[in-house]
Design a protein around this motif. Structure first.
Motif, short mmCIF file in Angstrom:
data_model
loop_
_atom_site.label_atom_id
_atom_site.label_comp_id
_atom_site.label_asym_id
_atom_site.label_seq_id
_atom_site.Cartn_x
_atom_site.Cartn_y
_atom_site.Cartn_z
N PRO A 131 0.75 -1.20 -0.06
CA PRO A 131 0.01 0.01 0.02
C PRO A 131 0.89 1.20 0.07
O PRO A 131 0.53 2.35 -0.67
CB PRO A 131 -0.84 -0.01 1.29
CG PRO A 131 -0.42 -1.29 2.06
CD PRO A 131 0.43 -2.06 1.02
N PHE A 132 1.99 1.18 0.57
CA PHE A 132 2.89 2.52 0.68
C PHE A 132 3.38 2.61 -0.80
O PHE A 132 3.66 3.89 -1.14
CB PHE A 132 4.03 2.28 1.69
CG PHE A 132 3.46 2.18 3.12
CD1 PHE A 132 3.19 3.18 3.71
CD2 PHE A 132 3.31 0.79 3.56
CE1 PHE A 132 2.93 3.29 5.23
CE2 PHE A 132 3.12 0.64 4.85
CZ PHE A 132 2.87 1.99 5.59
N LEU A 133 3.53 1.60 -1.71
CA LEU A 133 4.20 1.63 -2.97
C LEU A 133 3.20 2.36 -3.96
O LEU A 133 3.45 2.66 -4.97
CB LEU A 133 4.81 0.43 -3.38
CG LEU A 133 5.89 -0.16 -2.66
CD1 LEU A 133 6.68 -1.38 -3.11
CD2 LEU A 133 7.09 0.78 -2.31
N SER B 126 3.95 11.92 -1.27
CA SER B 126 2.63 11.78 -0.68
C SER B 126 3.10 12.08 0.78
O SER B 126 3.84 11.46 1.64
CB SER B 126 1.77 10.62 -0.88
OG SER B 126 1.63 10.07 -2.25
N ASP B 127 1.87 12.65 1.54
CA ASP B 127 1.77 13.04 2.70
C ASP B 127 1.00 11.80 3.46
O ASP B 127 -0.17 11.78 3.46
CB ASP B 127 1.20 14.37 3.26
CG ASP B 127 1.36 14.73 4.62
OD1 ASP B 127 1.45 13.87 5.40
OD2 ASP B 127 0.59 16.02 4.99
N LEU B 128 1.97 11.11 4.45
CA LEU B 128 1.35 9.93 5.00
C LEU B 128 0.00 10.39 5.89
O LEU B 128 -1.03 9.51 6.27
CB LEU B 128 2.23 9.19 5.89
CG LEU B 128 3.33 8.26 5.18
CD1 LEU B 128 4.10 7.50 6.06
CD2 LEU B 128 2.20 7.15 4.57
N SER B 129 0.29 11.64 6.63
CA SER B 129 -0.93 11.95 7.49
C SER B 129 -2.18 12.17 6.53
O SER B 129 -3.25 12.09 7.29
CB SER B 129 -0.61 13.36 8.13
OG SER B 129 -0.52 14.60 7.27
N GLN B 130 -2.21 11.99 5.21
CA GLN B 130 -3.47 12.01 4.56
C GLN B 130 -3.96 10.85 4.47
O GLN B 130 -5.09 10.57 3.76
CB GLN B 130 -3.15 12.87 3.25
CG GLN B 130 -2.64 14.31 3.33
CD GLN B 130 -3.64 15.06 3.99
OE1 GLN B 130 -4.90 15.13 3.46
NE2 GLN B 130 -3.26 15.97 4.70
N TYR B 131 -3.36 9.95 4.95
CA TYR B 131 -3.56 8.36 4.89
C TYR B 131 -3.69 7.68 6.31
O TYR B 131 -2.68 7.17 6.53
CB TYR B 131 -2.78 7.68 3.70
CG TYR B 131 -2.85 8.23 2.48
CD1 TYR B 131 -3.58 7.67 1.24
CD2 TYR B 131 -1.94 9.15 2.13
CE1 TYR B 131 -3.71 8.35 -0.01
CE2 TYR B 131 -1.90 9.71 0.99
CZ TYR B 131 -2.72 9.62 -0.08
OH TYR B 131 -2.76 9.98 -1.54
N PRO B 132 -4.68 8.04 6.90
CA PRO B 132 -4.88 7.48 8.25
C PRO B 132 -4.61 6.00 8.64
O PRO B 132 -3.66 5.65 9.57
CB PRO B 132 -5.99 7.81 8.79
CG PRO B 132 -6.67 8.89 7.96
CD PRO B 132 -6.01 8.83 6.46
N GLU B 133 -4.86 5.11 7.62
CA GLU B 133 -4.80 3.63 7.98
C GLU B 133 -3.24 3.54 7.60
O GLU B 133 -2.70 2.73 8.45
CB GLU B 133 -5.57 3.31 6.72
CG GLU B 133 -5.85 1.55 7.36
CD GLU B 133 -6.97 1.01 6.15
OE1 GLU B 133 -6.53 0.04 5.31
OE2 GLU B 133 -7.90 1.50 6.32
#
Length: 147
Positions: free
Chosen positions: A76-78, A84-91
């Motif tokens: 999912p990270f790839l 991308s800002d990880l904080s925009q993807y809480p999961e």
């Protein structure tokens, strides 16, 4: 001279990519086969060609592998862009924090082992003490004496 030689596709061959990323050619092919990396562009002679973004993705895979993350867990990270800002993807943000916690637990467990060895070296012998290495994160070893 072939048409492919007259109009070279910009990028890196699989050999150059392997040299630049430290990932073997076979591993690069495997990552493509399992869908971890997108299918490489091809030159006219059907040889794989990689661009800078491909190399950066491979470097990210290498970094995530060094943290002990499984290939399935990194998928999912790839799928995100590299900026991308990880904080925009809480999961995903929670996933990386959970992964970090597991690493911290491993560090604590390894510290138990180091403390055990230090204690044995300080005592000058291997006994008499029950082995209290538990593999958990609680520090049960006796505190080291200061000399």
């Amino acid at each position: 001279m072939s048409l492919a030689d007259k109009n070279p596709v910009p990028g890196y061959s699989i050999k150059e990519t392997a040299d630049r990323t430290g990932i073997t050619e076979d591993t690069i092919r495997y990552y493509e086969k399992i869908g971890l990396l997108p299918r490489a562009q091809r030159k006219g002679n059907s040889h794989r060609i990689y661009n800078e973004q491909d190399l950066e993705m491979m470097k990210l895979i290498t970094c995530l592998k060094k943290t002990g993350m499984s290939l399935d867990d990194m998928r999912p990270f790839l799928n995100l862009s590299l900026d991308s800002d990880l904080s925009q993807y809480p999961e995903l943000h929670e996933m990386i924090l959970t992964h970090k916690q597991k690493i911290l637990e491993q560090i604590a467990s390894l510290q138990q082992v180091v403390d055990f060895i230090d204690n044995k070296v300080e005592q000058g012998s291997l006994g008499p003490q029950a082995c209290e290495l538990t593999g958990d994160t609680r520090r049960r070893m006796p505190a080291r004496s200061k000399r």
